[in-house]
Scaffold this active site. Structure first.
Site, PDB file in Angstrom:
ATOM      1  N   ILE A  50       0.847  -1.193   0.000  1.00 39.79           N
ATOM      2  CA  ILE A  50       0.000   0.000   0.000  1.00 39.79           C
ATOM      3  C   ILE A  50       0.887   1.249   0.000  1.00 39.79           C
ATOM      4  CG2 ILE A  50      -1.849   1.223   1.207  1.00 39.79           C
ATOM      5  CD1 ILE A  50      -2.652  -1.614   0.208  1.00 39.79           C
ATOM      6  N   CYS A  83       8.124  -1.831   7.982  1.00 41.52           N
ATOM      7  CA  CYS A  83       7.320  -1.857   6.755  1.00 41.52           C
ATOM      8  C   CYS A  83       8.222  -2.246   5.587  1.00 41.52           C
ATOM      9  CB  CYS A  83       6.681  -0.502   6.490  1.00 41.52           C
ATOM     10  SG  CYS A  83       5.858  -0.449   4.886  1.00 41.52           S
ATOM     11  N   ASN A 137       6.476   1.512  13.946  1.00 40.67           N
ATOM     12  CA  ASN A 137       6.696   0.677  12.773  1.00 40.67           C
ATOM     13  C   ASN A 137       8.149   0.837  12.323  1.00 40.67           C
ATOM     14  OD1 ASN A 137       6.591  -0.697  10.365  1.00 40.67           O
ATOM     15  ND2 ASN A 137       4.839   0.413   9.528  1.00 40.67           N
TER      16      ASN A 137
END
Lengths: 265, 306
Positions: free
Chosen positions: B71, B131, B128
């Site tokens: 994404i 990713c 995060n």
């Protein structure tokens, strides 16, 4: 409102070579249904070999009964074709926006469909008929066996095939151009494979004809969570749900877009 | 009734079932389909310093028992997030864990400072550093223990709320990174983020994802997630949040047995956004059936053959 319900299969039949029509009892989704263009997202596999739902256009709603049309494409559609009366399928829907403007008294709608793009176009044709709107319909296929309708130009039903075995030989485009030239206040509504949509878009833009395209995209959730179904759009204001300007989410902002708002790769 | 409460750091959650980052938007999108107040917590999609368009399509593809996504951290950016999302969290009655992504340490810190400057009922931050899809997703940190520790300490100084580092399985030894996070002051680590994956259409002879590689998720990665959680549990002293291919309560229990104190449901939400709720119910019946009075009694209790 989008709901999830177990839809019970009523009929599941092959209406043309590799093209199937599935009719289910799906009262909740039917009661939320807003019109042609909307789709449902279904699960055929209760296991996890195929984790994702499959988005499929609604081909018709009649009371609490909903129809979809699908093309045999891979494992999931093969499984789907094996569903029998009474089997339950998990449906999520109705999702997406609808075709609009077709019911305007000043407009002459021309509907163009091909492949599985047939479903929303047949749905729209029925809506036009029900509202006493004369709509011409052009359906393209590779060969005659993929057609489920009869070529009937007197009733404005035009079929085309790549091999000329049924209807007019060639793509939908020559018929579309001819009809569009002969008619006034034309508006186009199309759903089908990308090359077809591109051709319709390019014709519509050059001829200055208002056109709506229903587009396809891979989709994981169908409810705006995954951001997976994004398509490119030149529009800088239309994408309410993708939080940005370059992309639009087919599930929330689509699947129906003005032709000018879709950028094909 | 069995007790499903679980604690991470000084925060207690009503149950150990959270929804994973990127699979539940900002937590405010779908009140109709699911009663979110029954989740243990919602982890938001990754928020970055500035809004991000995300990667060009195609962004997702189904793979055997899983899916690949790329994404590209599409999100509204922290300023709009604080303005438009955070105030609504008071209404939904479920703890929110904000997921933060960045490309350099200063960016993570800036995001945290902006959120900490307003009052909110965000209970913690999941950082995060894993990713796989964009450089700005922190993977540089996630594969380097020194950077992980430095980033964690910098963030620790800025917040008293829960600090959870989300780990990548795409490393030589996940225990080293987990240890670095704990040394830096993390309350917890969550594991795992997605696994590098690729899908090819043989007919078109083309990669199915625009960015060529993406993050594999779903049941296909459950064994990888379980192994990572179990390894970290045996090496590092901190609560672990288990993630990876959880679709039902049996999966969730397996993660607890491997060492997780809580779990996150990810890909399964795409199929059914209420998947987490049936997992909560299933955990309850598991405990009743096996006479487990407190769900946390299961943590790390897997029997091994050694």
């Amino acid at each position: 409102m989008i709901v999830i319900e177990n839809a019970s299969v009523i009929t599941n039949t092959e209406i043309a070579s590799g093209i199937w029509q599935l009719e289910v009892e799906s009262p909740q989704i039917c009661s939320e249904y807003a019109g042609p263009g909307q789709f449902i997202s279904l699960l055929t596999d209760n296991g996890w070999e195929h984790p994702l739902r499959r988005p499929m256009s609604i081909a018709g709603v009649n009371g609490s009964q909903l129809t979809i049309i699908y093309k045999i494409f891979g494992d999931v559609t093969i499984l789907l074709s094996q569903m029998k009366k009474g089997d339950l399928l998990n449906f999520l829907g109705p999702v997406g926006n609808t075709f609009s403007g077709w019911d305007n008294a000043d407009v002459n709608p021309i509907l163009i469909g091909g492949g599985v793009g047939l479903a929303p176009i047949l749905n729209l044709k029925k809506a036009c008929d029900d509202n006493n709107r004369d709509a011409a319909i052009i359906i393209g296929a590779r060969t005659g066996s993929e057609h489920s309708m009869k070529h009937d130009p007197d009733n404005s039903i035009f079929l085309t095939t790549d091999d000329g075995s049924v209807g007019e030989k060639g793509t939908v485009m020559p018929v579309l151009e001819r009809l569009a030239n002969d008619m006034k206040n034309v508006m186009l509504f199309a759903c089908g494979p990308e090359p077809m949509l591109k051709a319709v878009q390019s014709f519509a833009v050059s001829a200055g004809i208002l056109t709506q395209l229903s587009v396809e995209s891979y989709m994981a959730c169908g409810i705006g969570l995954c951001q997976g179904c994004a398509i490119e759009t030149p529009n800088t204001n239309g994408s309410k749900h993708s939080y940005h300007e370059q992309f639009s989410l087919v599930c929330m902002d689509g699947p129906v877009y003005p032709a000018s708002e879709v950028t094909f790769a | 009734m069995p007790d499903l409460t679980t604690s991470i750091g000084n925060t207690t959650f009503q149950n150990p079932v959270f929804v994973a980052s990127g699979t539940f938007g900002y937590g405010l999108e779908n009140p109709d389909l699911v009663d979110v107040s029954k989740f243990g917590a919602i982890v938001t999609k990754s928020i970055t310093r500035h809004p991000r368009e995300g990667n060009p399509p195609p962004r997702i593809v189904e793979t055997p028992s899983g899916m690949i996504n790329s994404i590209g951290l599409a999100n509204i950016g922290v300023e709009k997030y604080v303005r438009e999302m955070v105030p609504n969290y008071e209404k939904i009655g479920v703890p929110i864990i904000m997921n933060i992504a960045g490309s350099v340490e200063e960016e993570y810190c800036e995001i945290l400072d902006i959120v900490e400057s307003v009052s909110s009922n965000i209970v913690g931050y999941e950082i995060n550093i894993s990713c796989p899809n964009v450089k700005e997703g922190g993977i540089e940190f996630g594969v380097d223990p020194l950077l992980t520790e430095a980033l964690t300490s910098a963030l620790r100084k800025r917040t008293e709320k829960l600090l959870i580092l989300k780990l990548s399985p795409n490393v030589t030894d996940i225990r080293v990174i987990a240890n670095a996070a704990v040394n830096g002051g993390a309350d917890s680590v969550s594991a795992i983020n997605t696994v590098y994956g690729m899908s090819i259409d043989s007919m078109a002879r083309k990669s199915e994802i625009y960015t060529t590689y993406g993050g594999l998720s779903g049941p296909a990665i459950k064994p990888i997630g379980l192994a990572c959680v179990h390894k970290v549990f045996n090496a590092v002293d901190c609560p672990i949040i288990g993630i990876g291919g959880i679709t039902d309560s049996a999966d969730a229990i397996e993660y607890l047995l491997a060492g997780a104190s809580a779990i996150q449901v990810g890909t399964a939400n795409y199929r059914n956004p209420a998947a987490g709720l049936s997992i909560v119910e299933g955990m309850e019946s598991y405990c009743s059936k096996h006479k487990i009075s407190h769900i946390t009694d299961l943590i790390g209790k897997v029997k091994t053959h050694e």
